[in-house]
Scaffold this active site. Structure first.
Site, short mmCIF file in Angstrom:
data_model
loop_
_atom_site.label_atom_id
_atom_site.label_comp_id
_atom_site.label_asym_id
_atom_site.label_seq_id
_atom_site.Cartn_x
_atom_site.Cartn_y
_atom_site.Cartn_z
N ILE A 86 0.87 -1.18 0.00
CA ILE A 86 0.00 0.00 0.00
C ILE A 86 0.92 1.25 0.00
O ILE A 86 0.49 2.35 0.24
CB ILE A 86 -1.00 -0.05 1.19
N TRP A 87 2.22 1.01 -0.26
CA TRP A 87 3.22 2.09 -0.38
C TRP A 87 3.45 2.85 0.93
O TRP A 87 3.80 4.03 0.91
CB TRP A 87 2.85 3.07 -1.50
N HIS A 88 3.26 2.19 2.06
CA HIS A 88 3.45 2.87 3.35
C HIS A 88 4.73 2.40 4.04
O HIS A 88 4.77 2.27 5.25
CB HIS A 88 2.24 2.63 4.27
N TYR A 89 5.78 2.12 3.25
CA TYR A 89 6.98 1.61 3.91
C TYR A 89 7.65 2.69 4.75
O TYR A 89 7.52 3.89 4.48
CB TYR A 89 7.98 1.00 2.92
N HIS A 90 8.34 2.24 5.78
CA HIS A 90 8.94 3.15 6.76
C HIS A 90 10.10 2.44 7.43
O HIS A 90 10.32 1.25 7.21
CB HIS A 90 7.88 3.59 7.78
#
Length: 510
Positions: free
Chosen positions: A446-450
């Site tokens: 969901i492109w929420h990498y951190h």
């Protein structure tokens, strides 16, 4: 499009220049940070991509899947594949991820700010500063309304109406897409800048942060080397001054990558790439996480509107449920006509599973090698199973019935979804009978990498890089888990928040 007098192509930059602050990365955090600092200092903002203005794939929300499918070298989205076999994207444009995301705007959980040690009042003021410029109330049409009612019907309660706040139950959130389907981005926050205090350079690819060691107890960051679109080299230095500094806001992939390229990282790994070690820091690139997303595609017997995320179900068991209709949300190739149907997806809170990032090459434009270890921890997998089970109930709900074919069982929908080219993982035949297998086989981003430059490991609570001076990291690479259901609100807020904090420290020392 704002006509920014301070924005130009890096080819126009002098070979050598001097500033009070150098911000690396004009993305979700970098734009509000640079705008804030420019009020009382000279700021250089370096962005490796182009301007979002005038690109219809960015400004028109209906082109959402087209920009993700654009594989050209100048695309605002740079595709990469994680070592897990999941296709993903990093932003390469002024405004960062806000230019290529699904637009949903929602604040972090109240305890997120407390755990981060942030000042609650300044957090609220910073969110409001962002919201005034780029956030809107979405128009609720039929498909999203059916998803909302379905969530409530299956017990994701209470119904909290329209709110930016993170509350258990079902709600309508904000969006950075306005009533005319035009996207607003973090680049719009540069409208707040003091034009005489800011220089924004586009197509400026930072290759290295320069450190001074001579006569110093520890390395001091004092400049950056960047290249323009013709590959000509430029150097920007910090002016002399005790409060002047370099701030890295290059995102969860770019920030740890740039620290390593500049000699701050695991010594053995840097030596293997012939990089001179400035500081042996084995935790740079560690703690990488990405919230796994799993979806069910539901074909519709009736036409649906094109809608990105507007509604979220915040469950008690640790999964967020959202949806998009009429678009190829799963990425891949753009469809020539709107999809007749929608994706209902869940993503898990956290996540608990973590991985790591390593350099592939010494070129900052190459995406580093990253492993997220999706579902490595059983807790993450269990939450996915509960999330998918809840989606199945929504699909079977009375509220959602007009958007589902009567003769299509949930098992058929699971098999149909599993057969789509969602990732590069091997497929199994039991995906509709084992939800664990479905979760593993159909995992997407969901492109929420951190992670990669986490607080307490790589930076301190003021986001200063441990072990060196005059260098901070301000972006999602500092997070341990993703804020709220969708992080962009909090990343923009953090850029503003730290800009205000850094300036107030500067003024206090004068």
């Amino acid at each position: 499009a704002p006509n920014y007098s301070f924005m130009r192509n890096a080819t126009a930059a002098k070979p050598v220049s001097y500033y009070d602050y150098i911000v690396i990365g004009g993305g979700t955090a970098g734009c509000p940070l640079a705008a804030s600092l420019s009020q009382n200092a000279s700021v250089l903002l370096l962005e490796r991509g182009d301007s979002p203005y005038g690109n219809p794939n960015i400004t028109n929300s209906g082109s959402f899947s087209a920009e993700l499918a654009d594989l050209s070298p100048t695309s605002p989205s740079q595709r990469f594949i994680s070592e897990d076999g999941v296709v993903s994207t990093r932003a390469r444009v002024l405004g960062g991820g806000t230019c290529i995301n699904a637009g949903f705007y929602t604040r972090a959980e109240p305890y997120y700010a407390r755990e981060a040690g942030w000042d609650g009042r300044l957090v609220n003021e910073s969110y409001q500063w962002v919201e005034k410029k780029v956030v809107f109330r979405p128009p609720m049409q039929r498909w999203q309304s059916a998803l909302r009612d379905g969530l409530v019907e299956v017990g994701v309660l209470p119904y909290n109406g329209f709110t930016y706040d993170h509350l258990y139950g079902t709600k309508i959130g904000g969006t950075i897409i306005d009533q005319n389907s035009q996207r607003h981005t973090a680049a719009d926050l540069l409208e707040y800048a003091n034009p005489s205090g800011l220089t924004v350079l586009l197509h400026a690819s930072v290759h290295k942060i320069l450190f001074r060691n001579k006569g110093k107890a520890r390395p001091v960051a004092h400049g950056v080397v960047f290249r323009d679109a013709t590959d000509a080299e430029h150097i920007a230095y910090l002016r002399n001054g005790p409060k002047n500094e370099i701030i890295v806001s290059a995102g969860a992939l770019g920030s740890p990558q740039l620290l390593m390229l500049s000699g701050v990282g695991p010594a053995d790994h840097l030596k293997a790439h012939n990089i001179t070690v400035v500081l042996d820091q084995p935790l740079v690139g560690q703690g990488m996480s990405d919230n796994p997303m799993n979806a069910i595609f539901v074909p519709s017997p009736v036409p649906v509107e094109v809608s990105l995320i507007q509604v979220v179900g915040i469950t008690q068991f640790g999964s967020y449920i959202e949806g998009a209709s009429g678009v190829n949300f799963a990425g891949g190739s753009p469809s020539p006509r709107p999809y007749r149907g929608g994706f209902i997806f869940e993503k898990i809170i956290g996540p608990v599973s973590t991985g790591h990032l390593e350099l592939r090459t010494r070129n900052p434009n190459d995406t580093p090698s990253v492993t997220f270890n999706y579902f490595k921890e059983p807790e993450d997998l269990q939450r996915c199973v509960q999330g998918i089970s809840t989606i199945e109930k929504i699909i079977e709900s009375k509220s959602f019935s007009k958007f589902k074919y009567d003769n299509m069982s949930v098992e058929t929908l699971l098999n149909m979804t599993a057969s789509m080219p969602l990732n590069l993982l091997p497929k199994h035949s039991n995906t509709s009978t084992s939800l664990e297998q479905f979760c593993r086989d159909t995992v997407m981003t969901i492109w929420h990498y951190h992670g990669g430059c986490q607080v307490g490991k790589v930076v301190d609570h003021d986001y200063k890089v441990l072990g060196v001076d005059a260098l901070r990291v301000v972006d999602g690479s500092t997070f341990y888990y993703s804020p709220g259901t969708n992080p962009q609100a909090t990343v923009m807020m953090l850029g503003r928040y730290m800009g205000v904090r850094i300036l107030s420290e500067r003024l206090a020392s004068n």
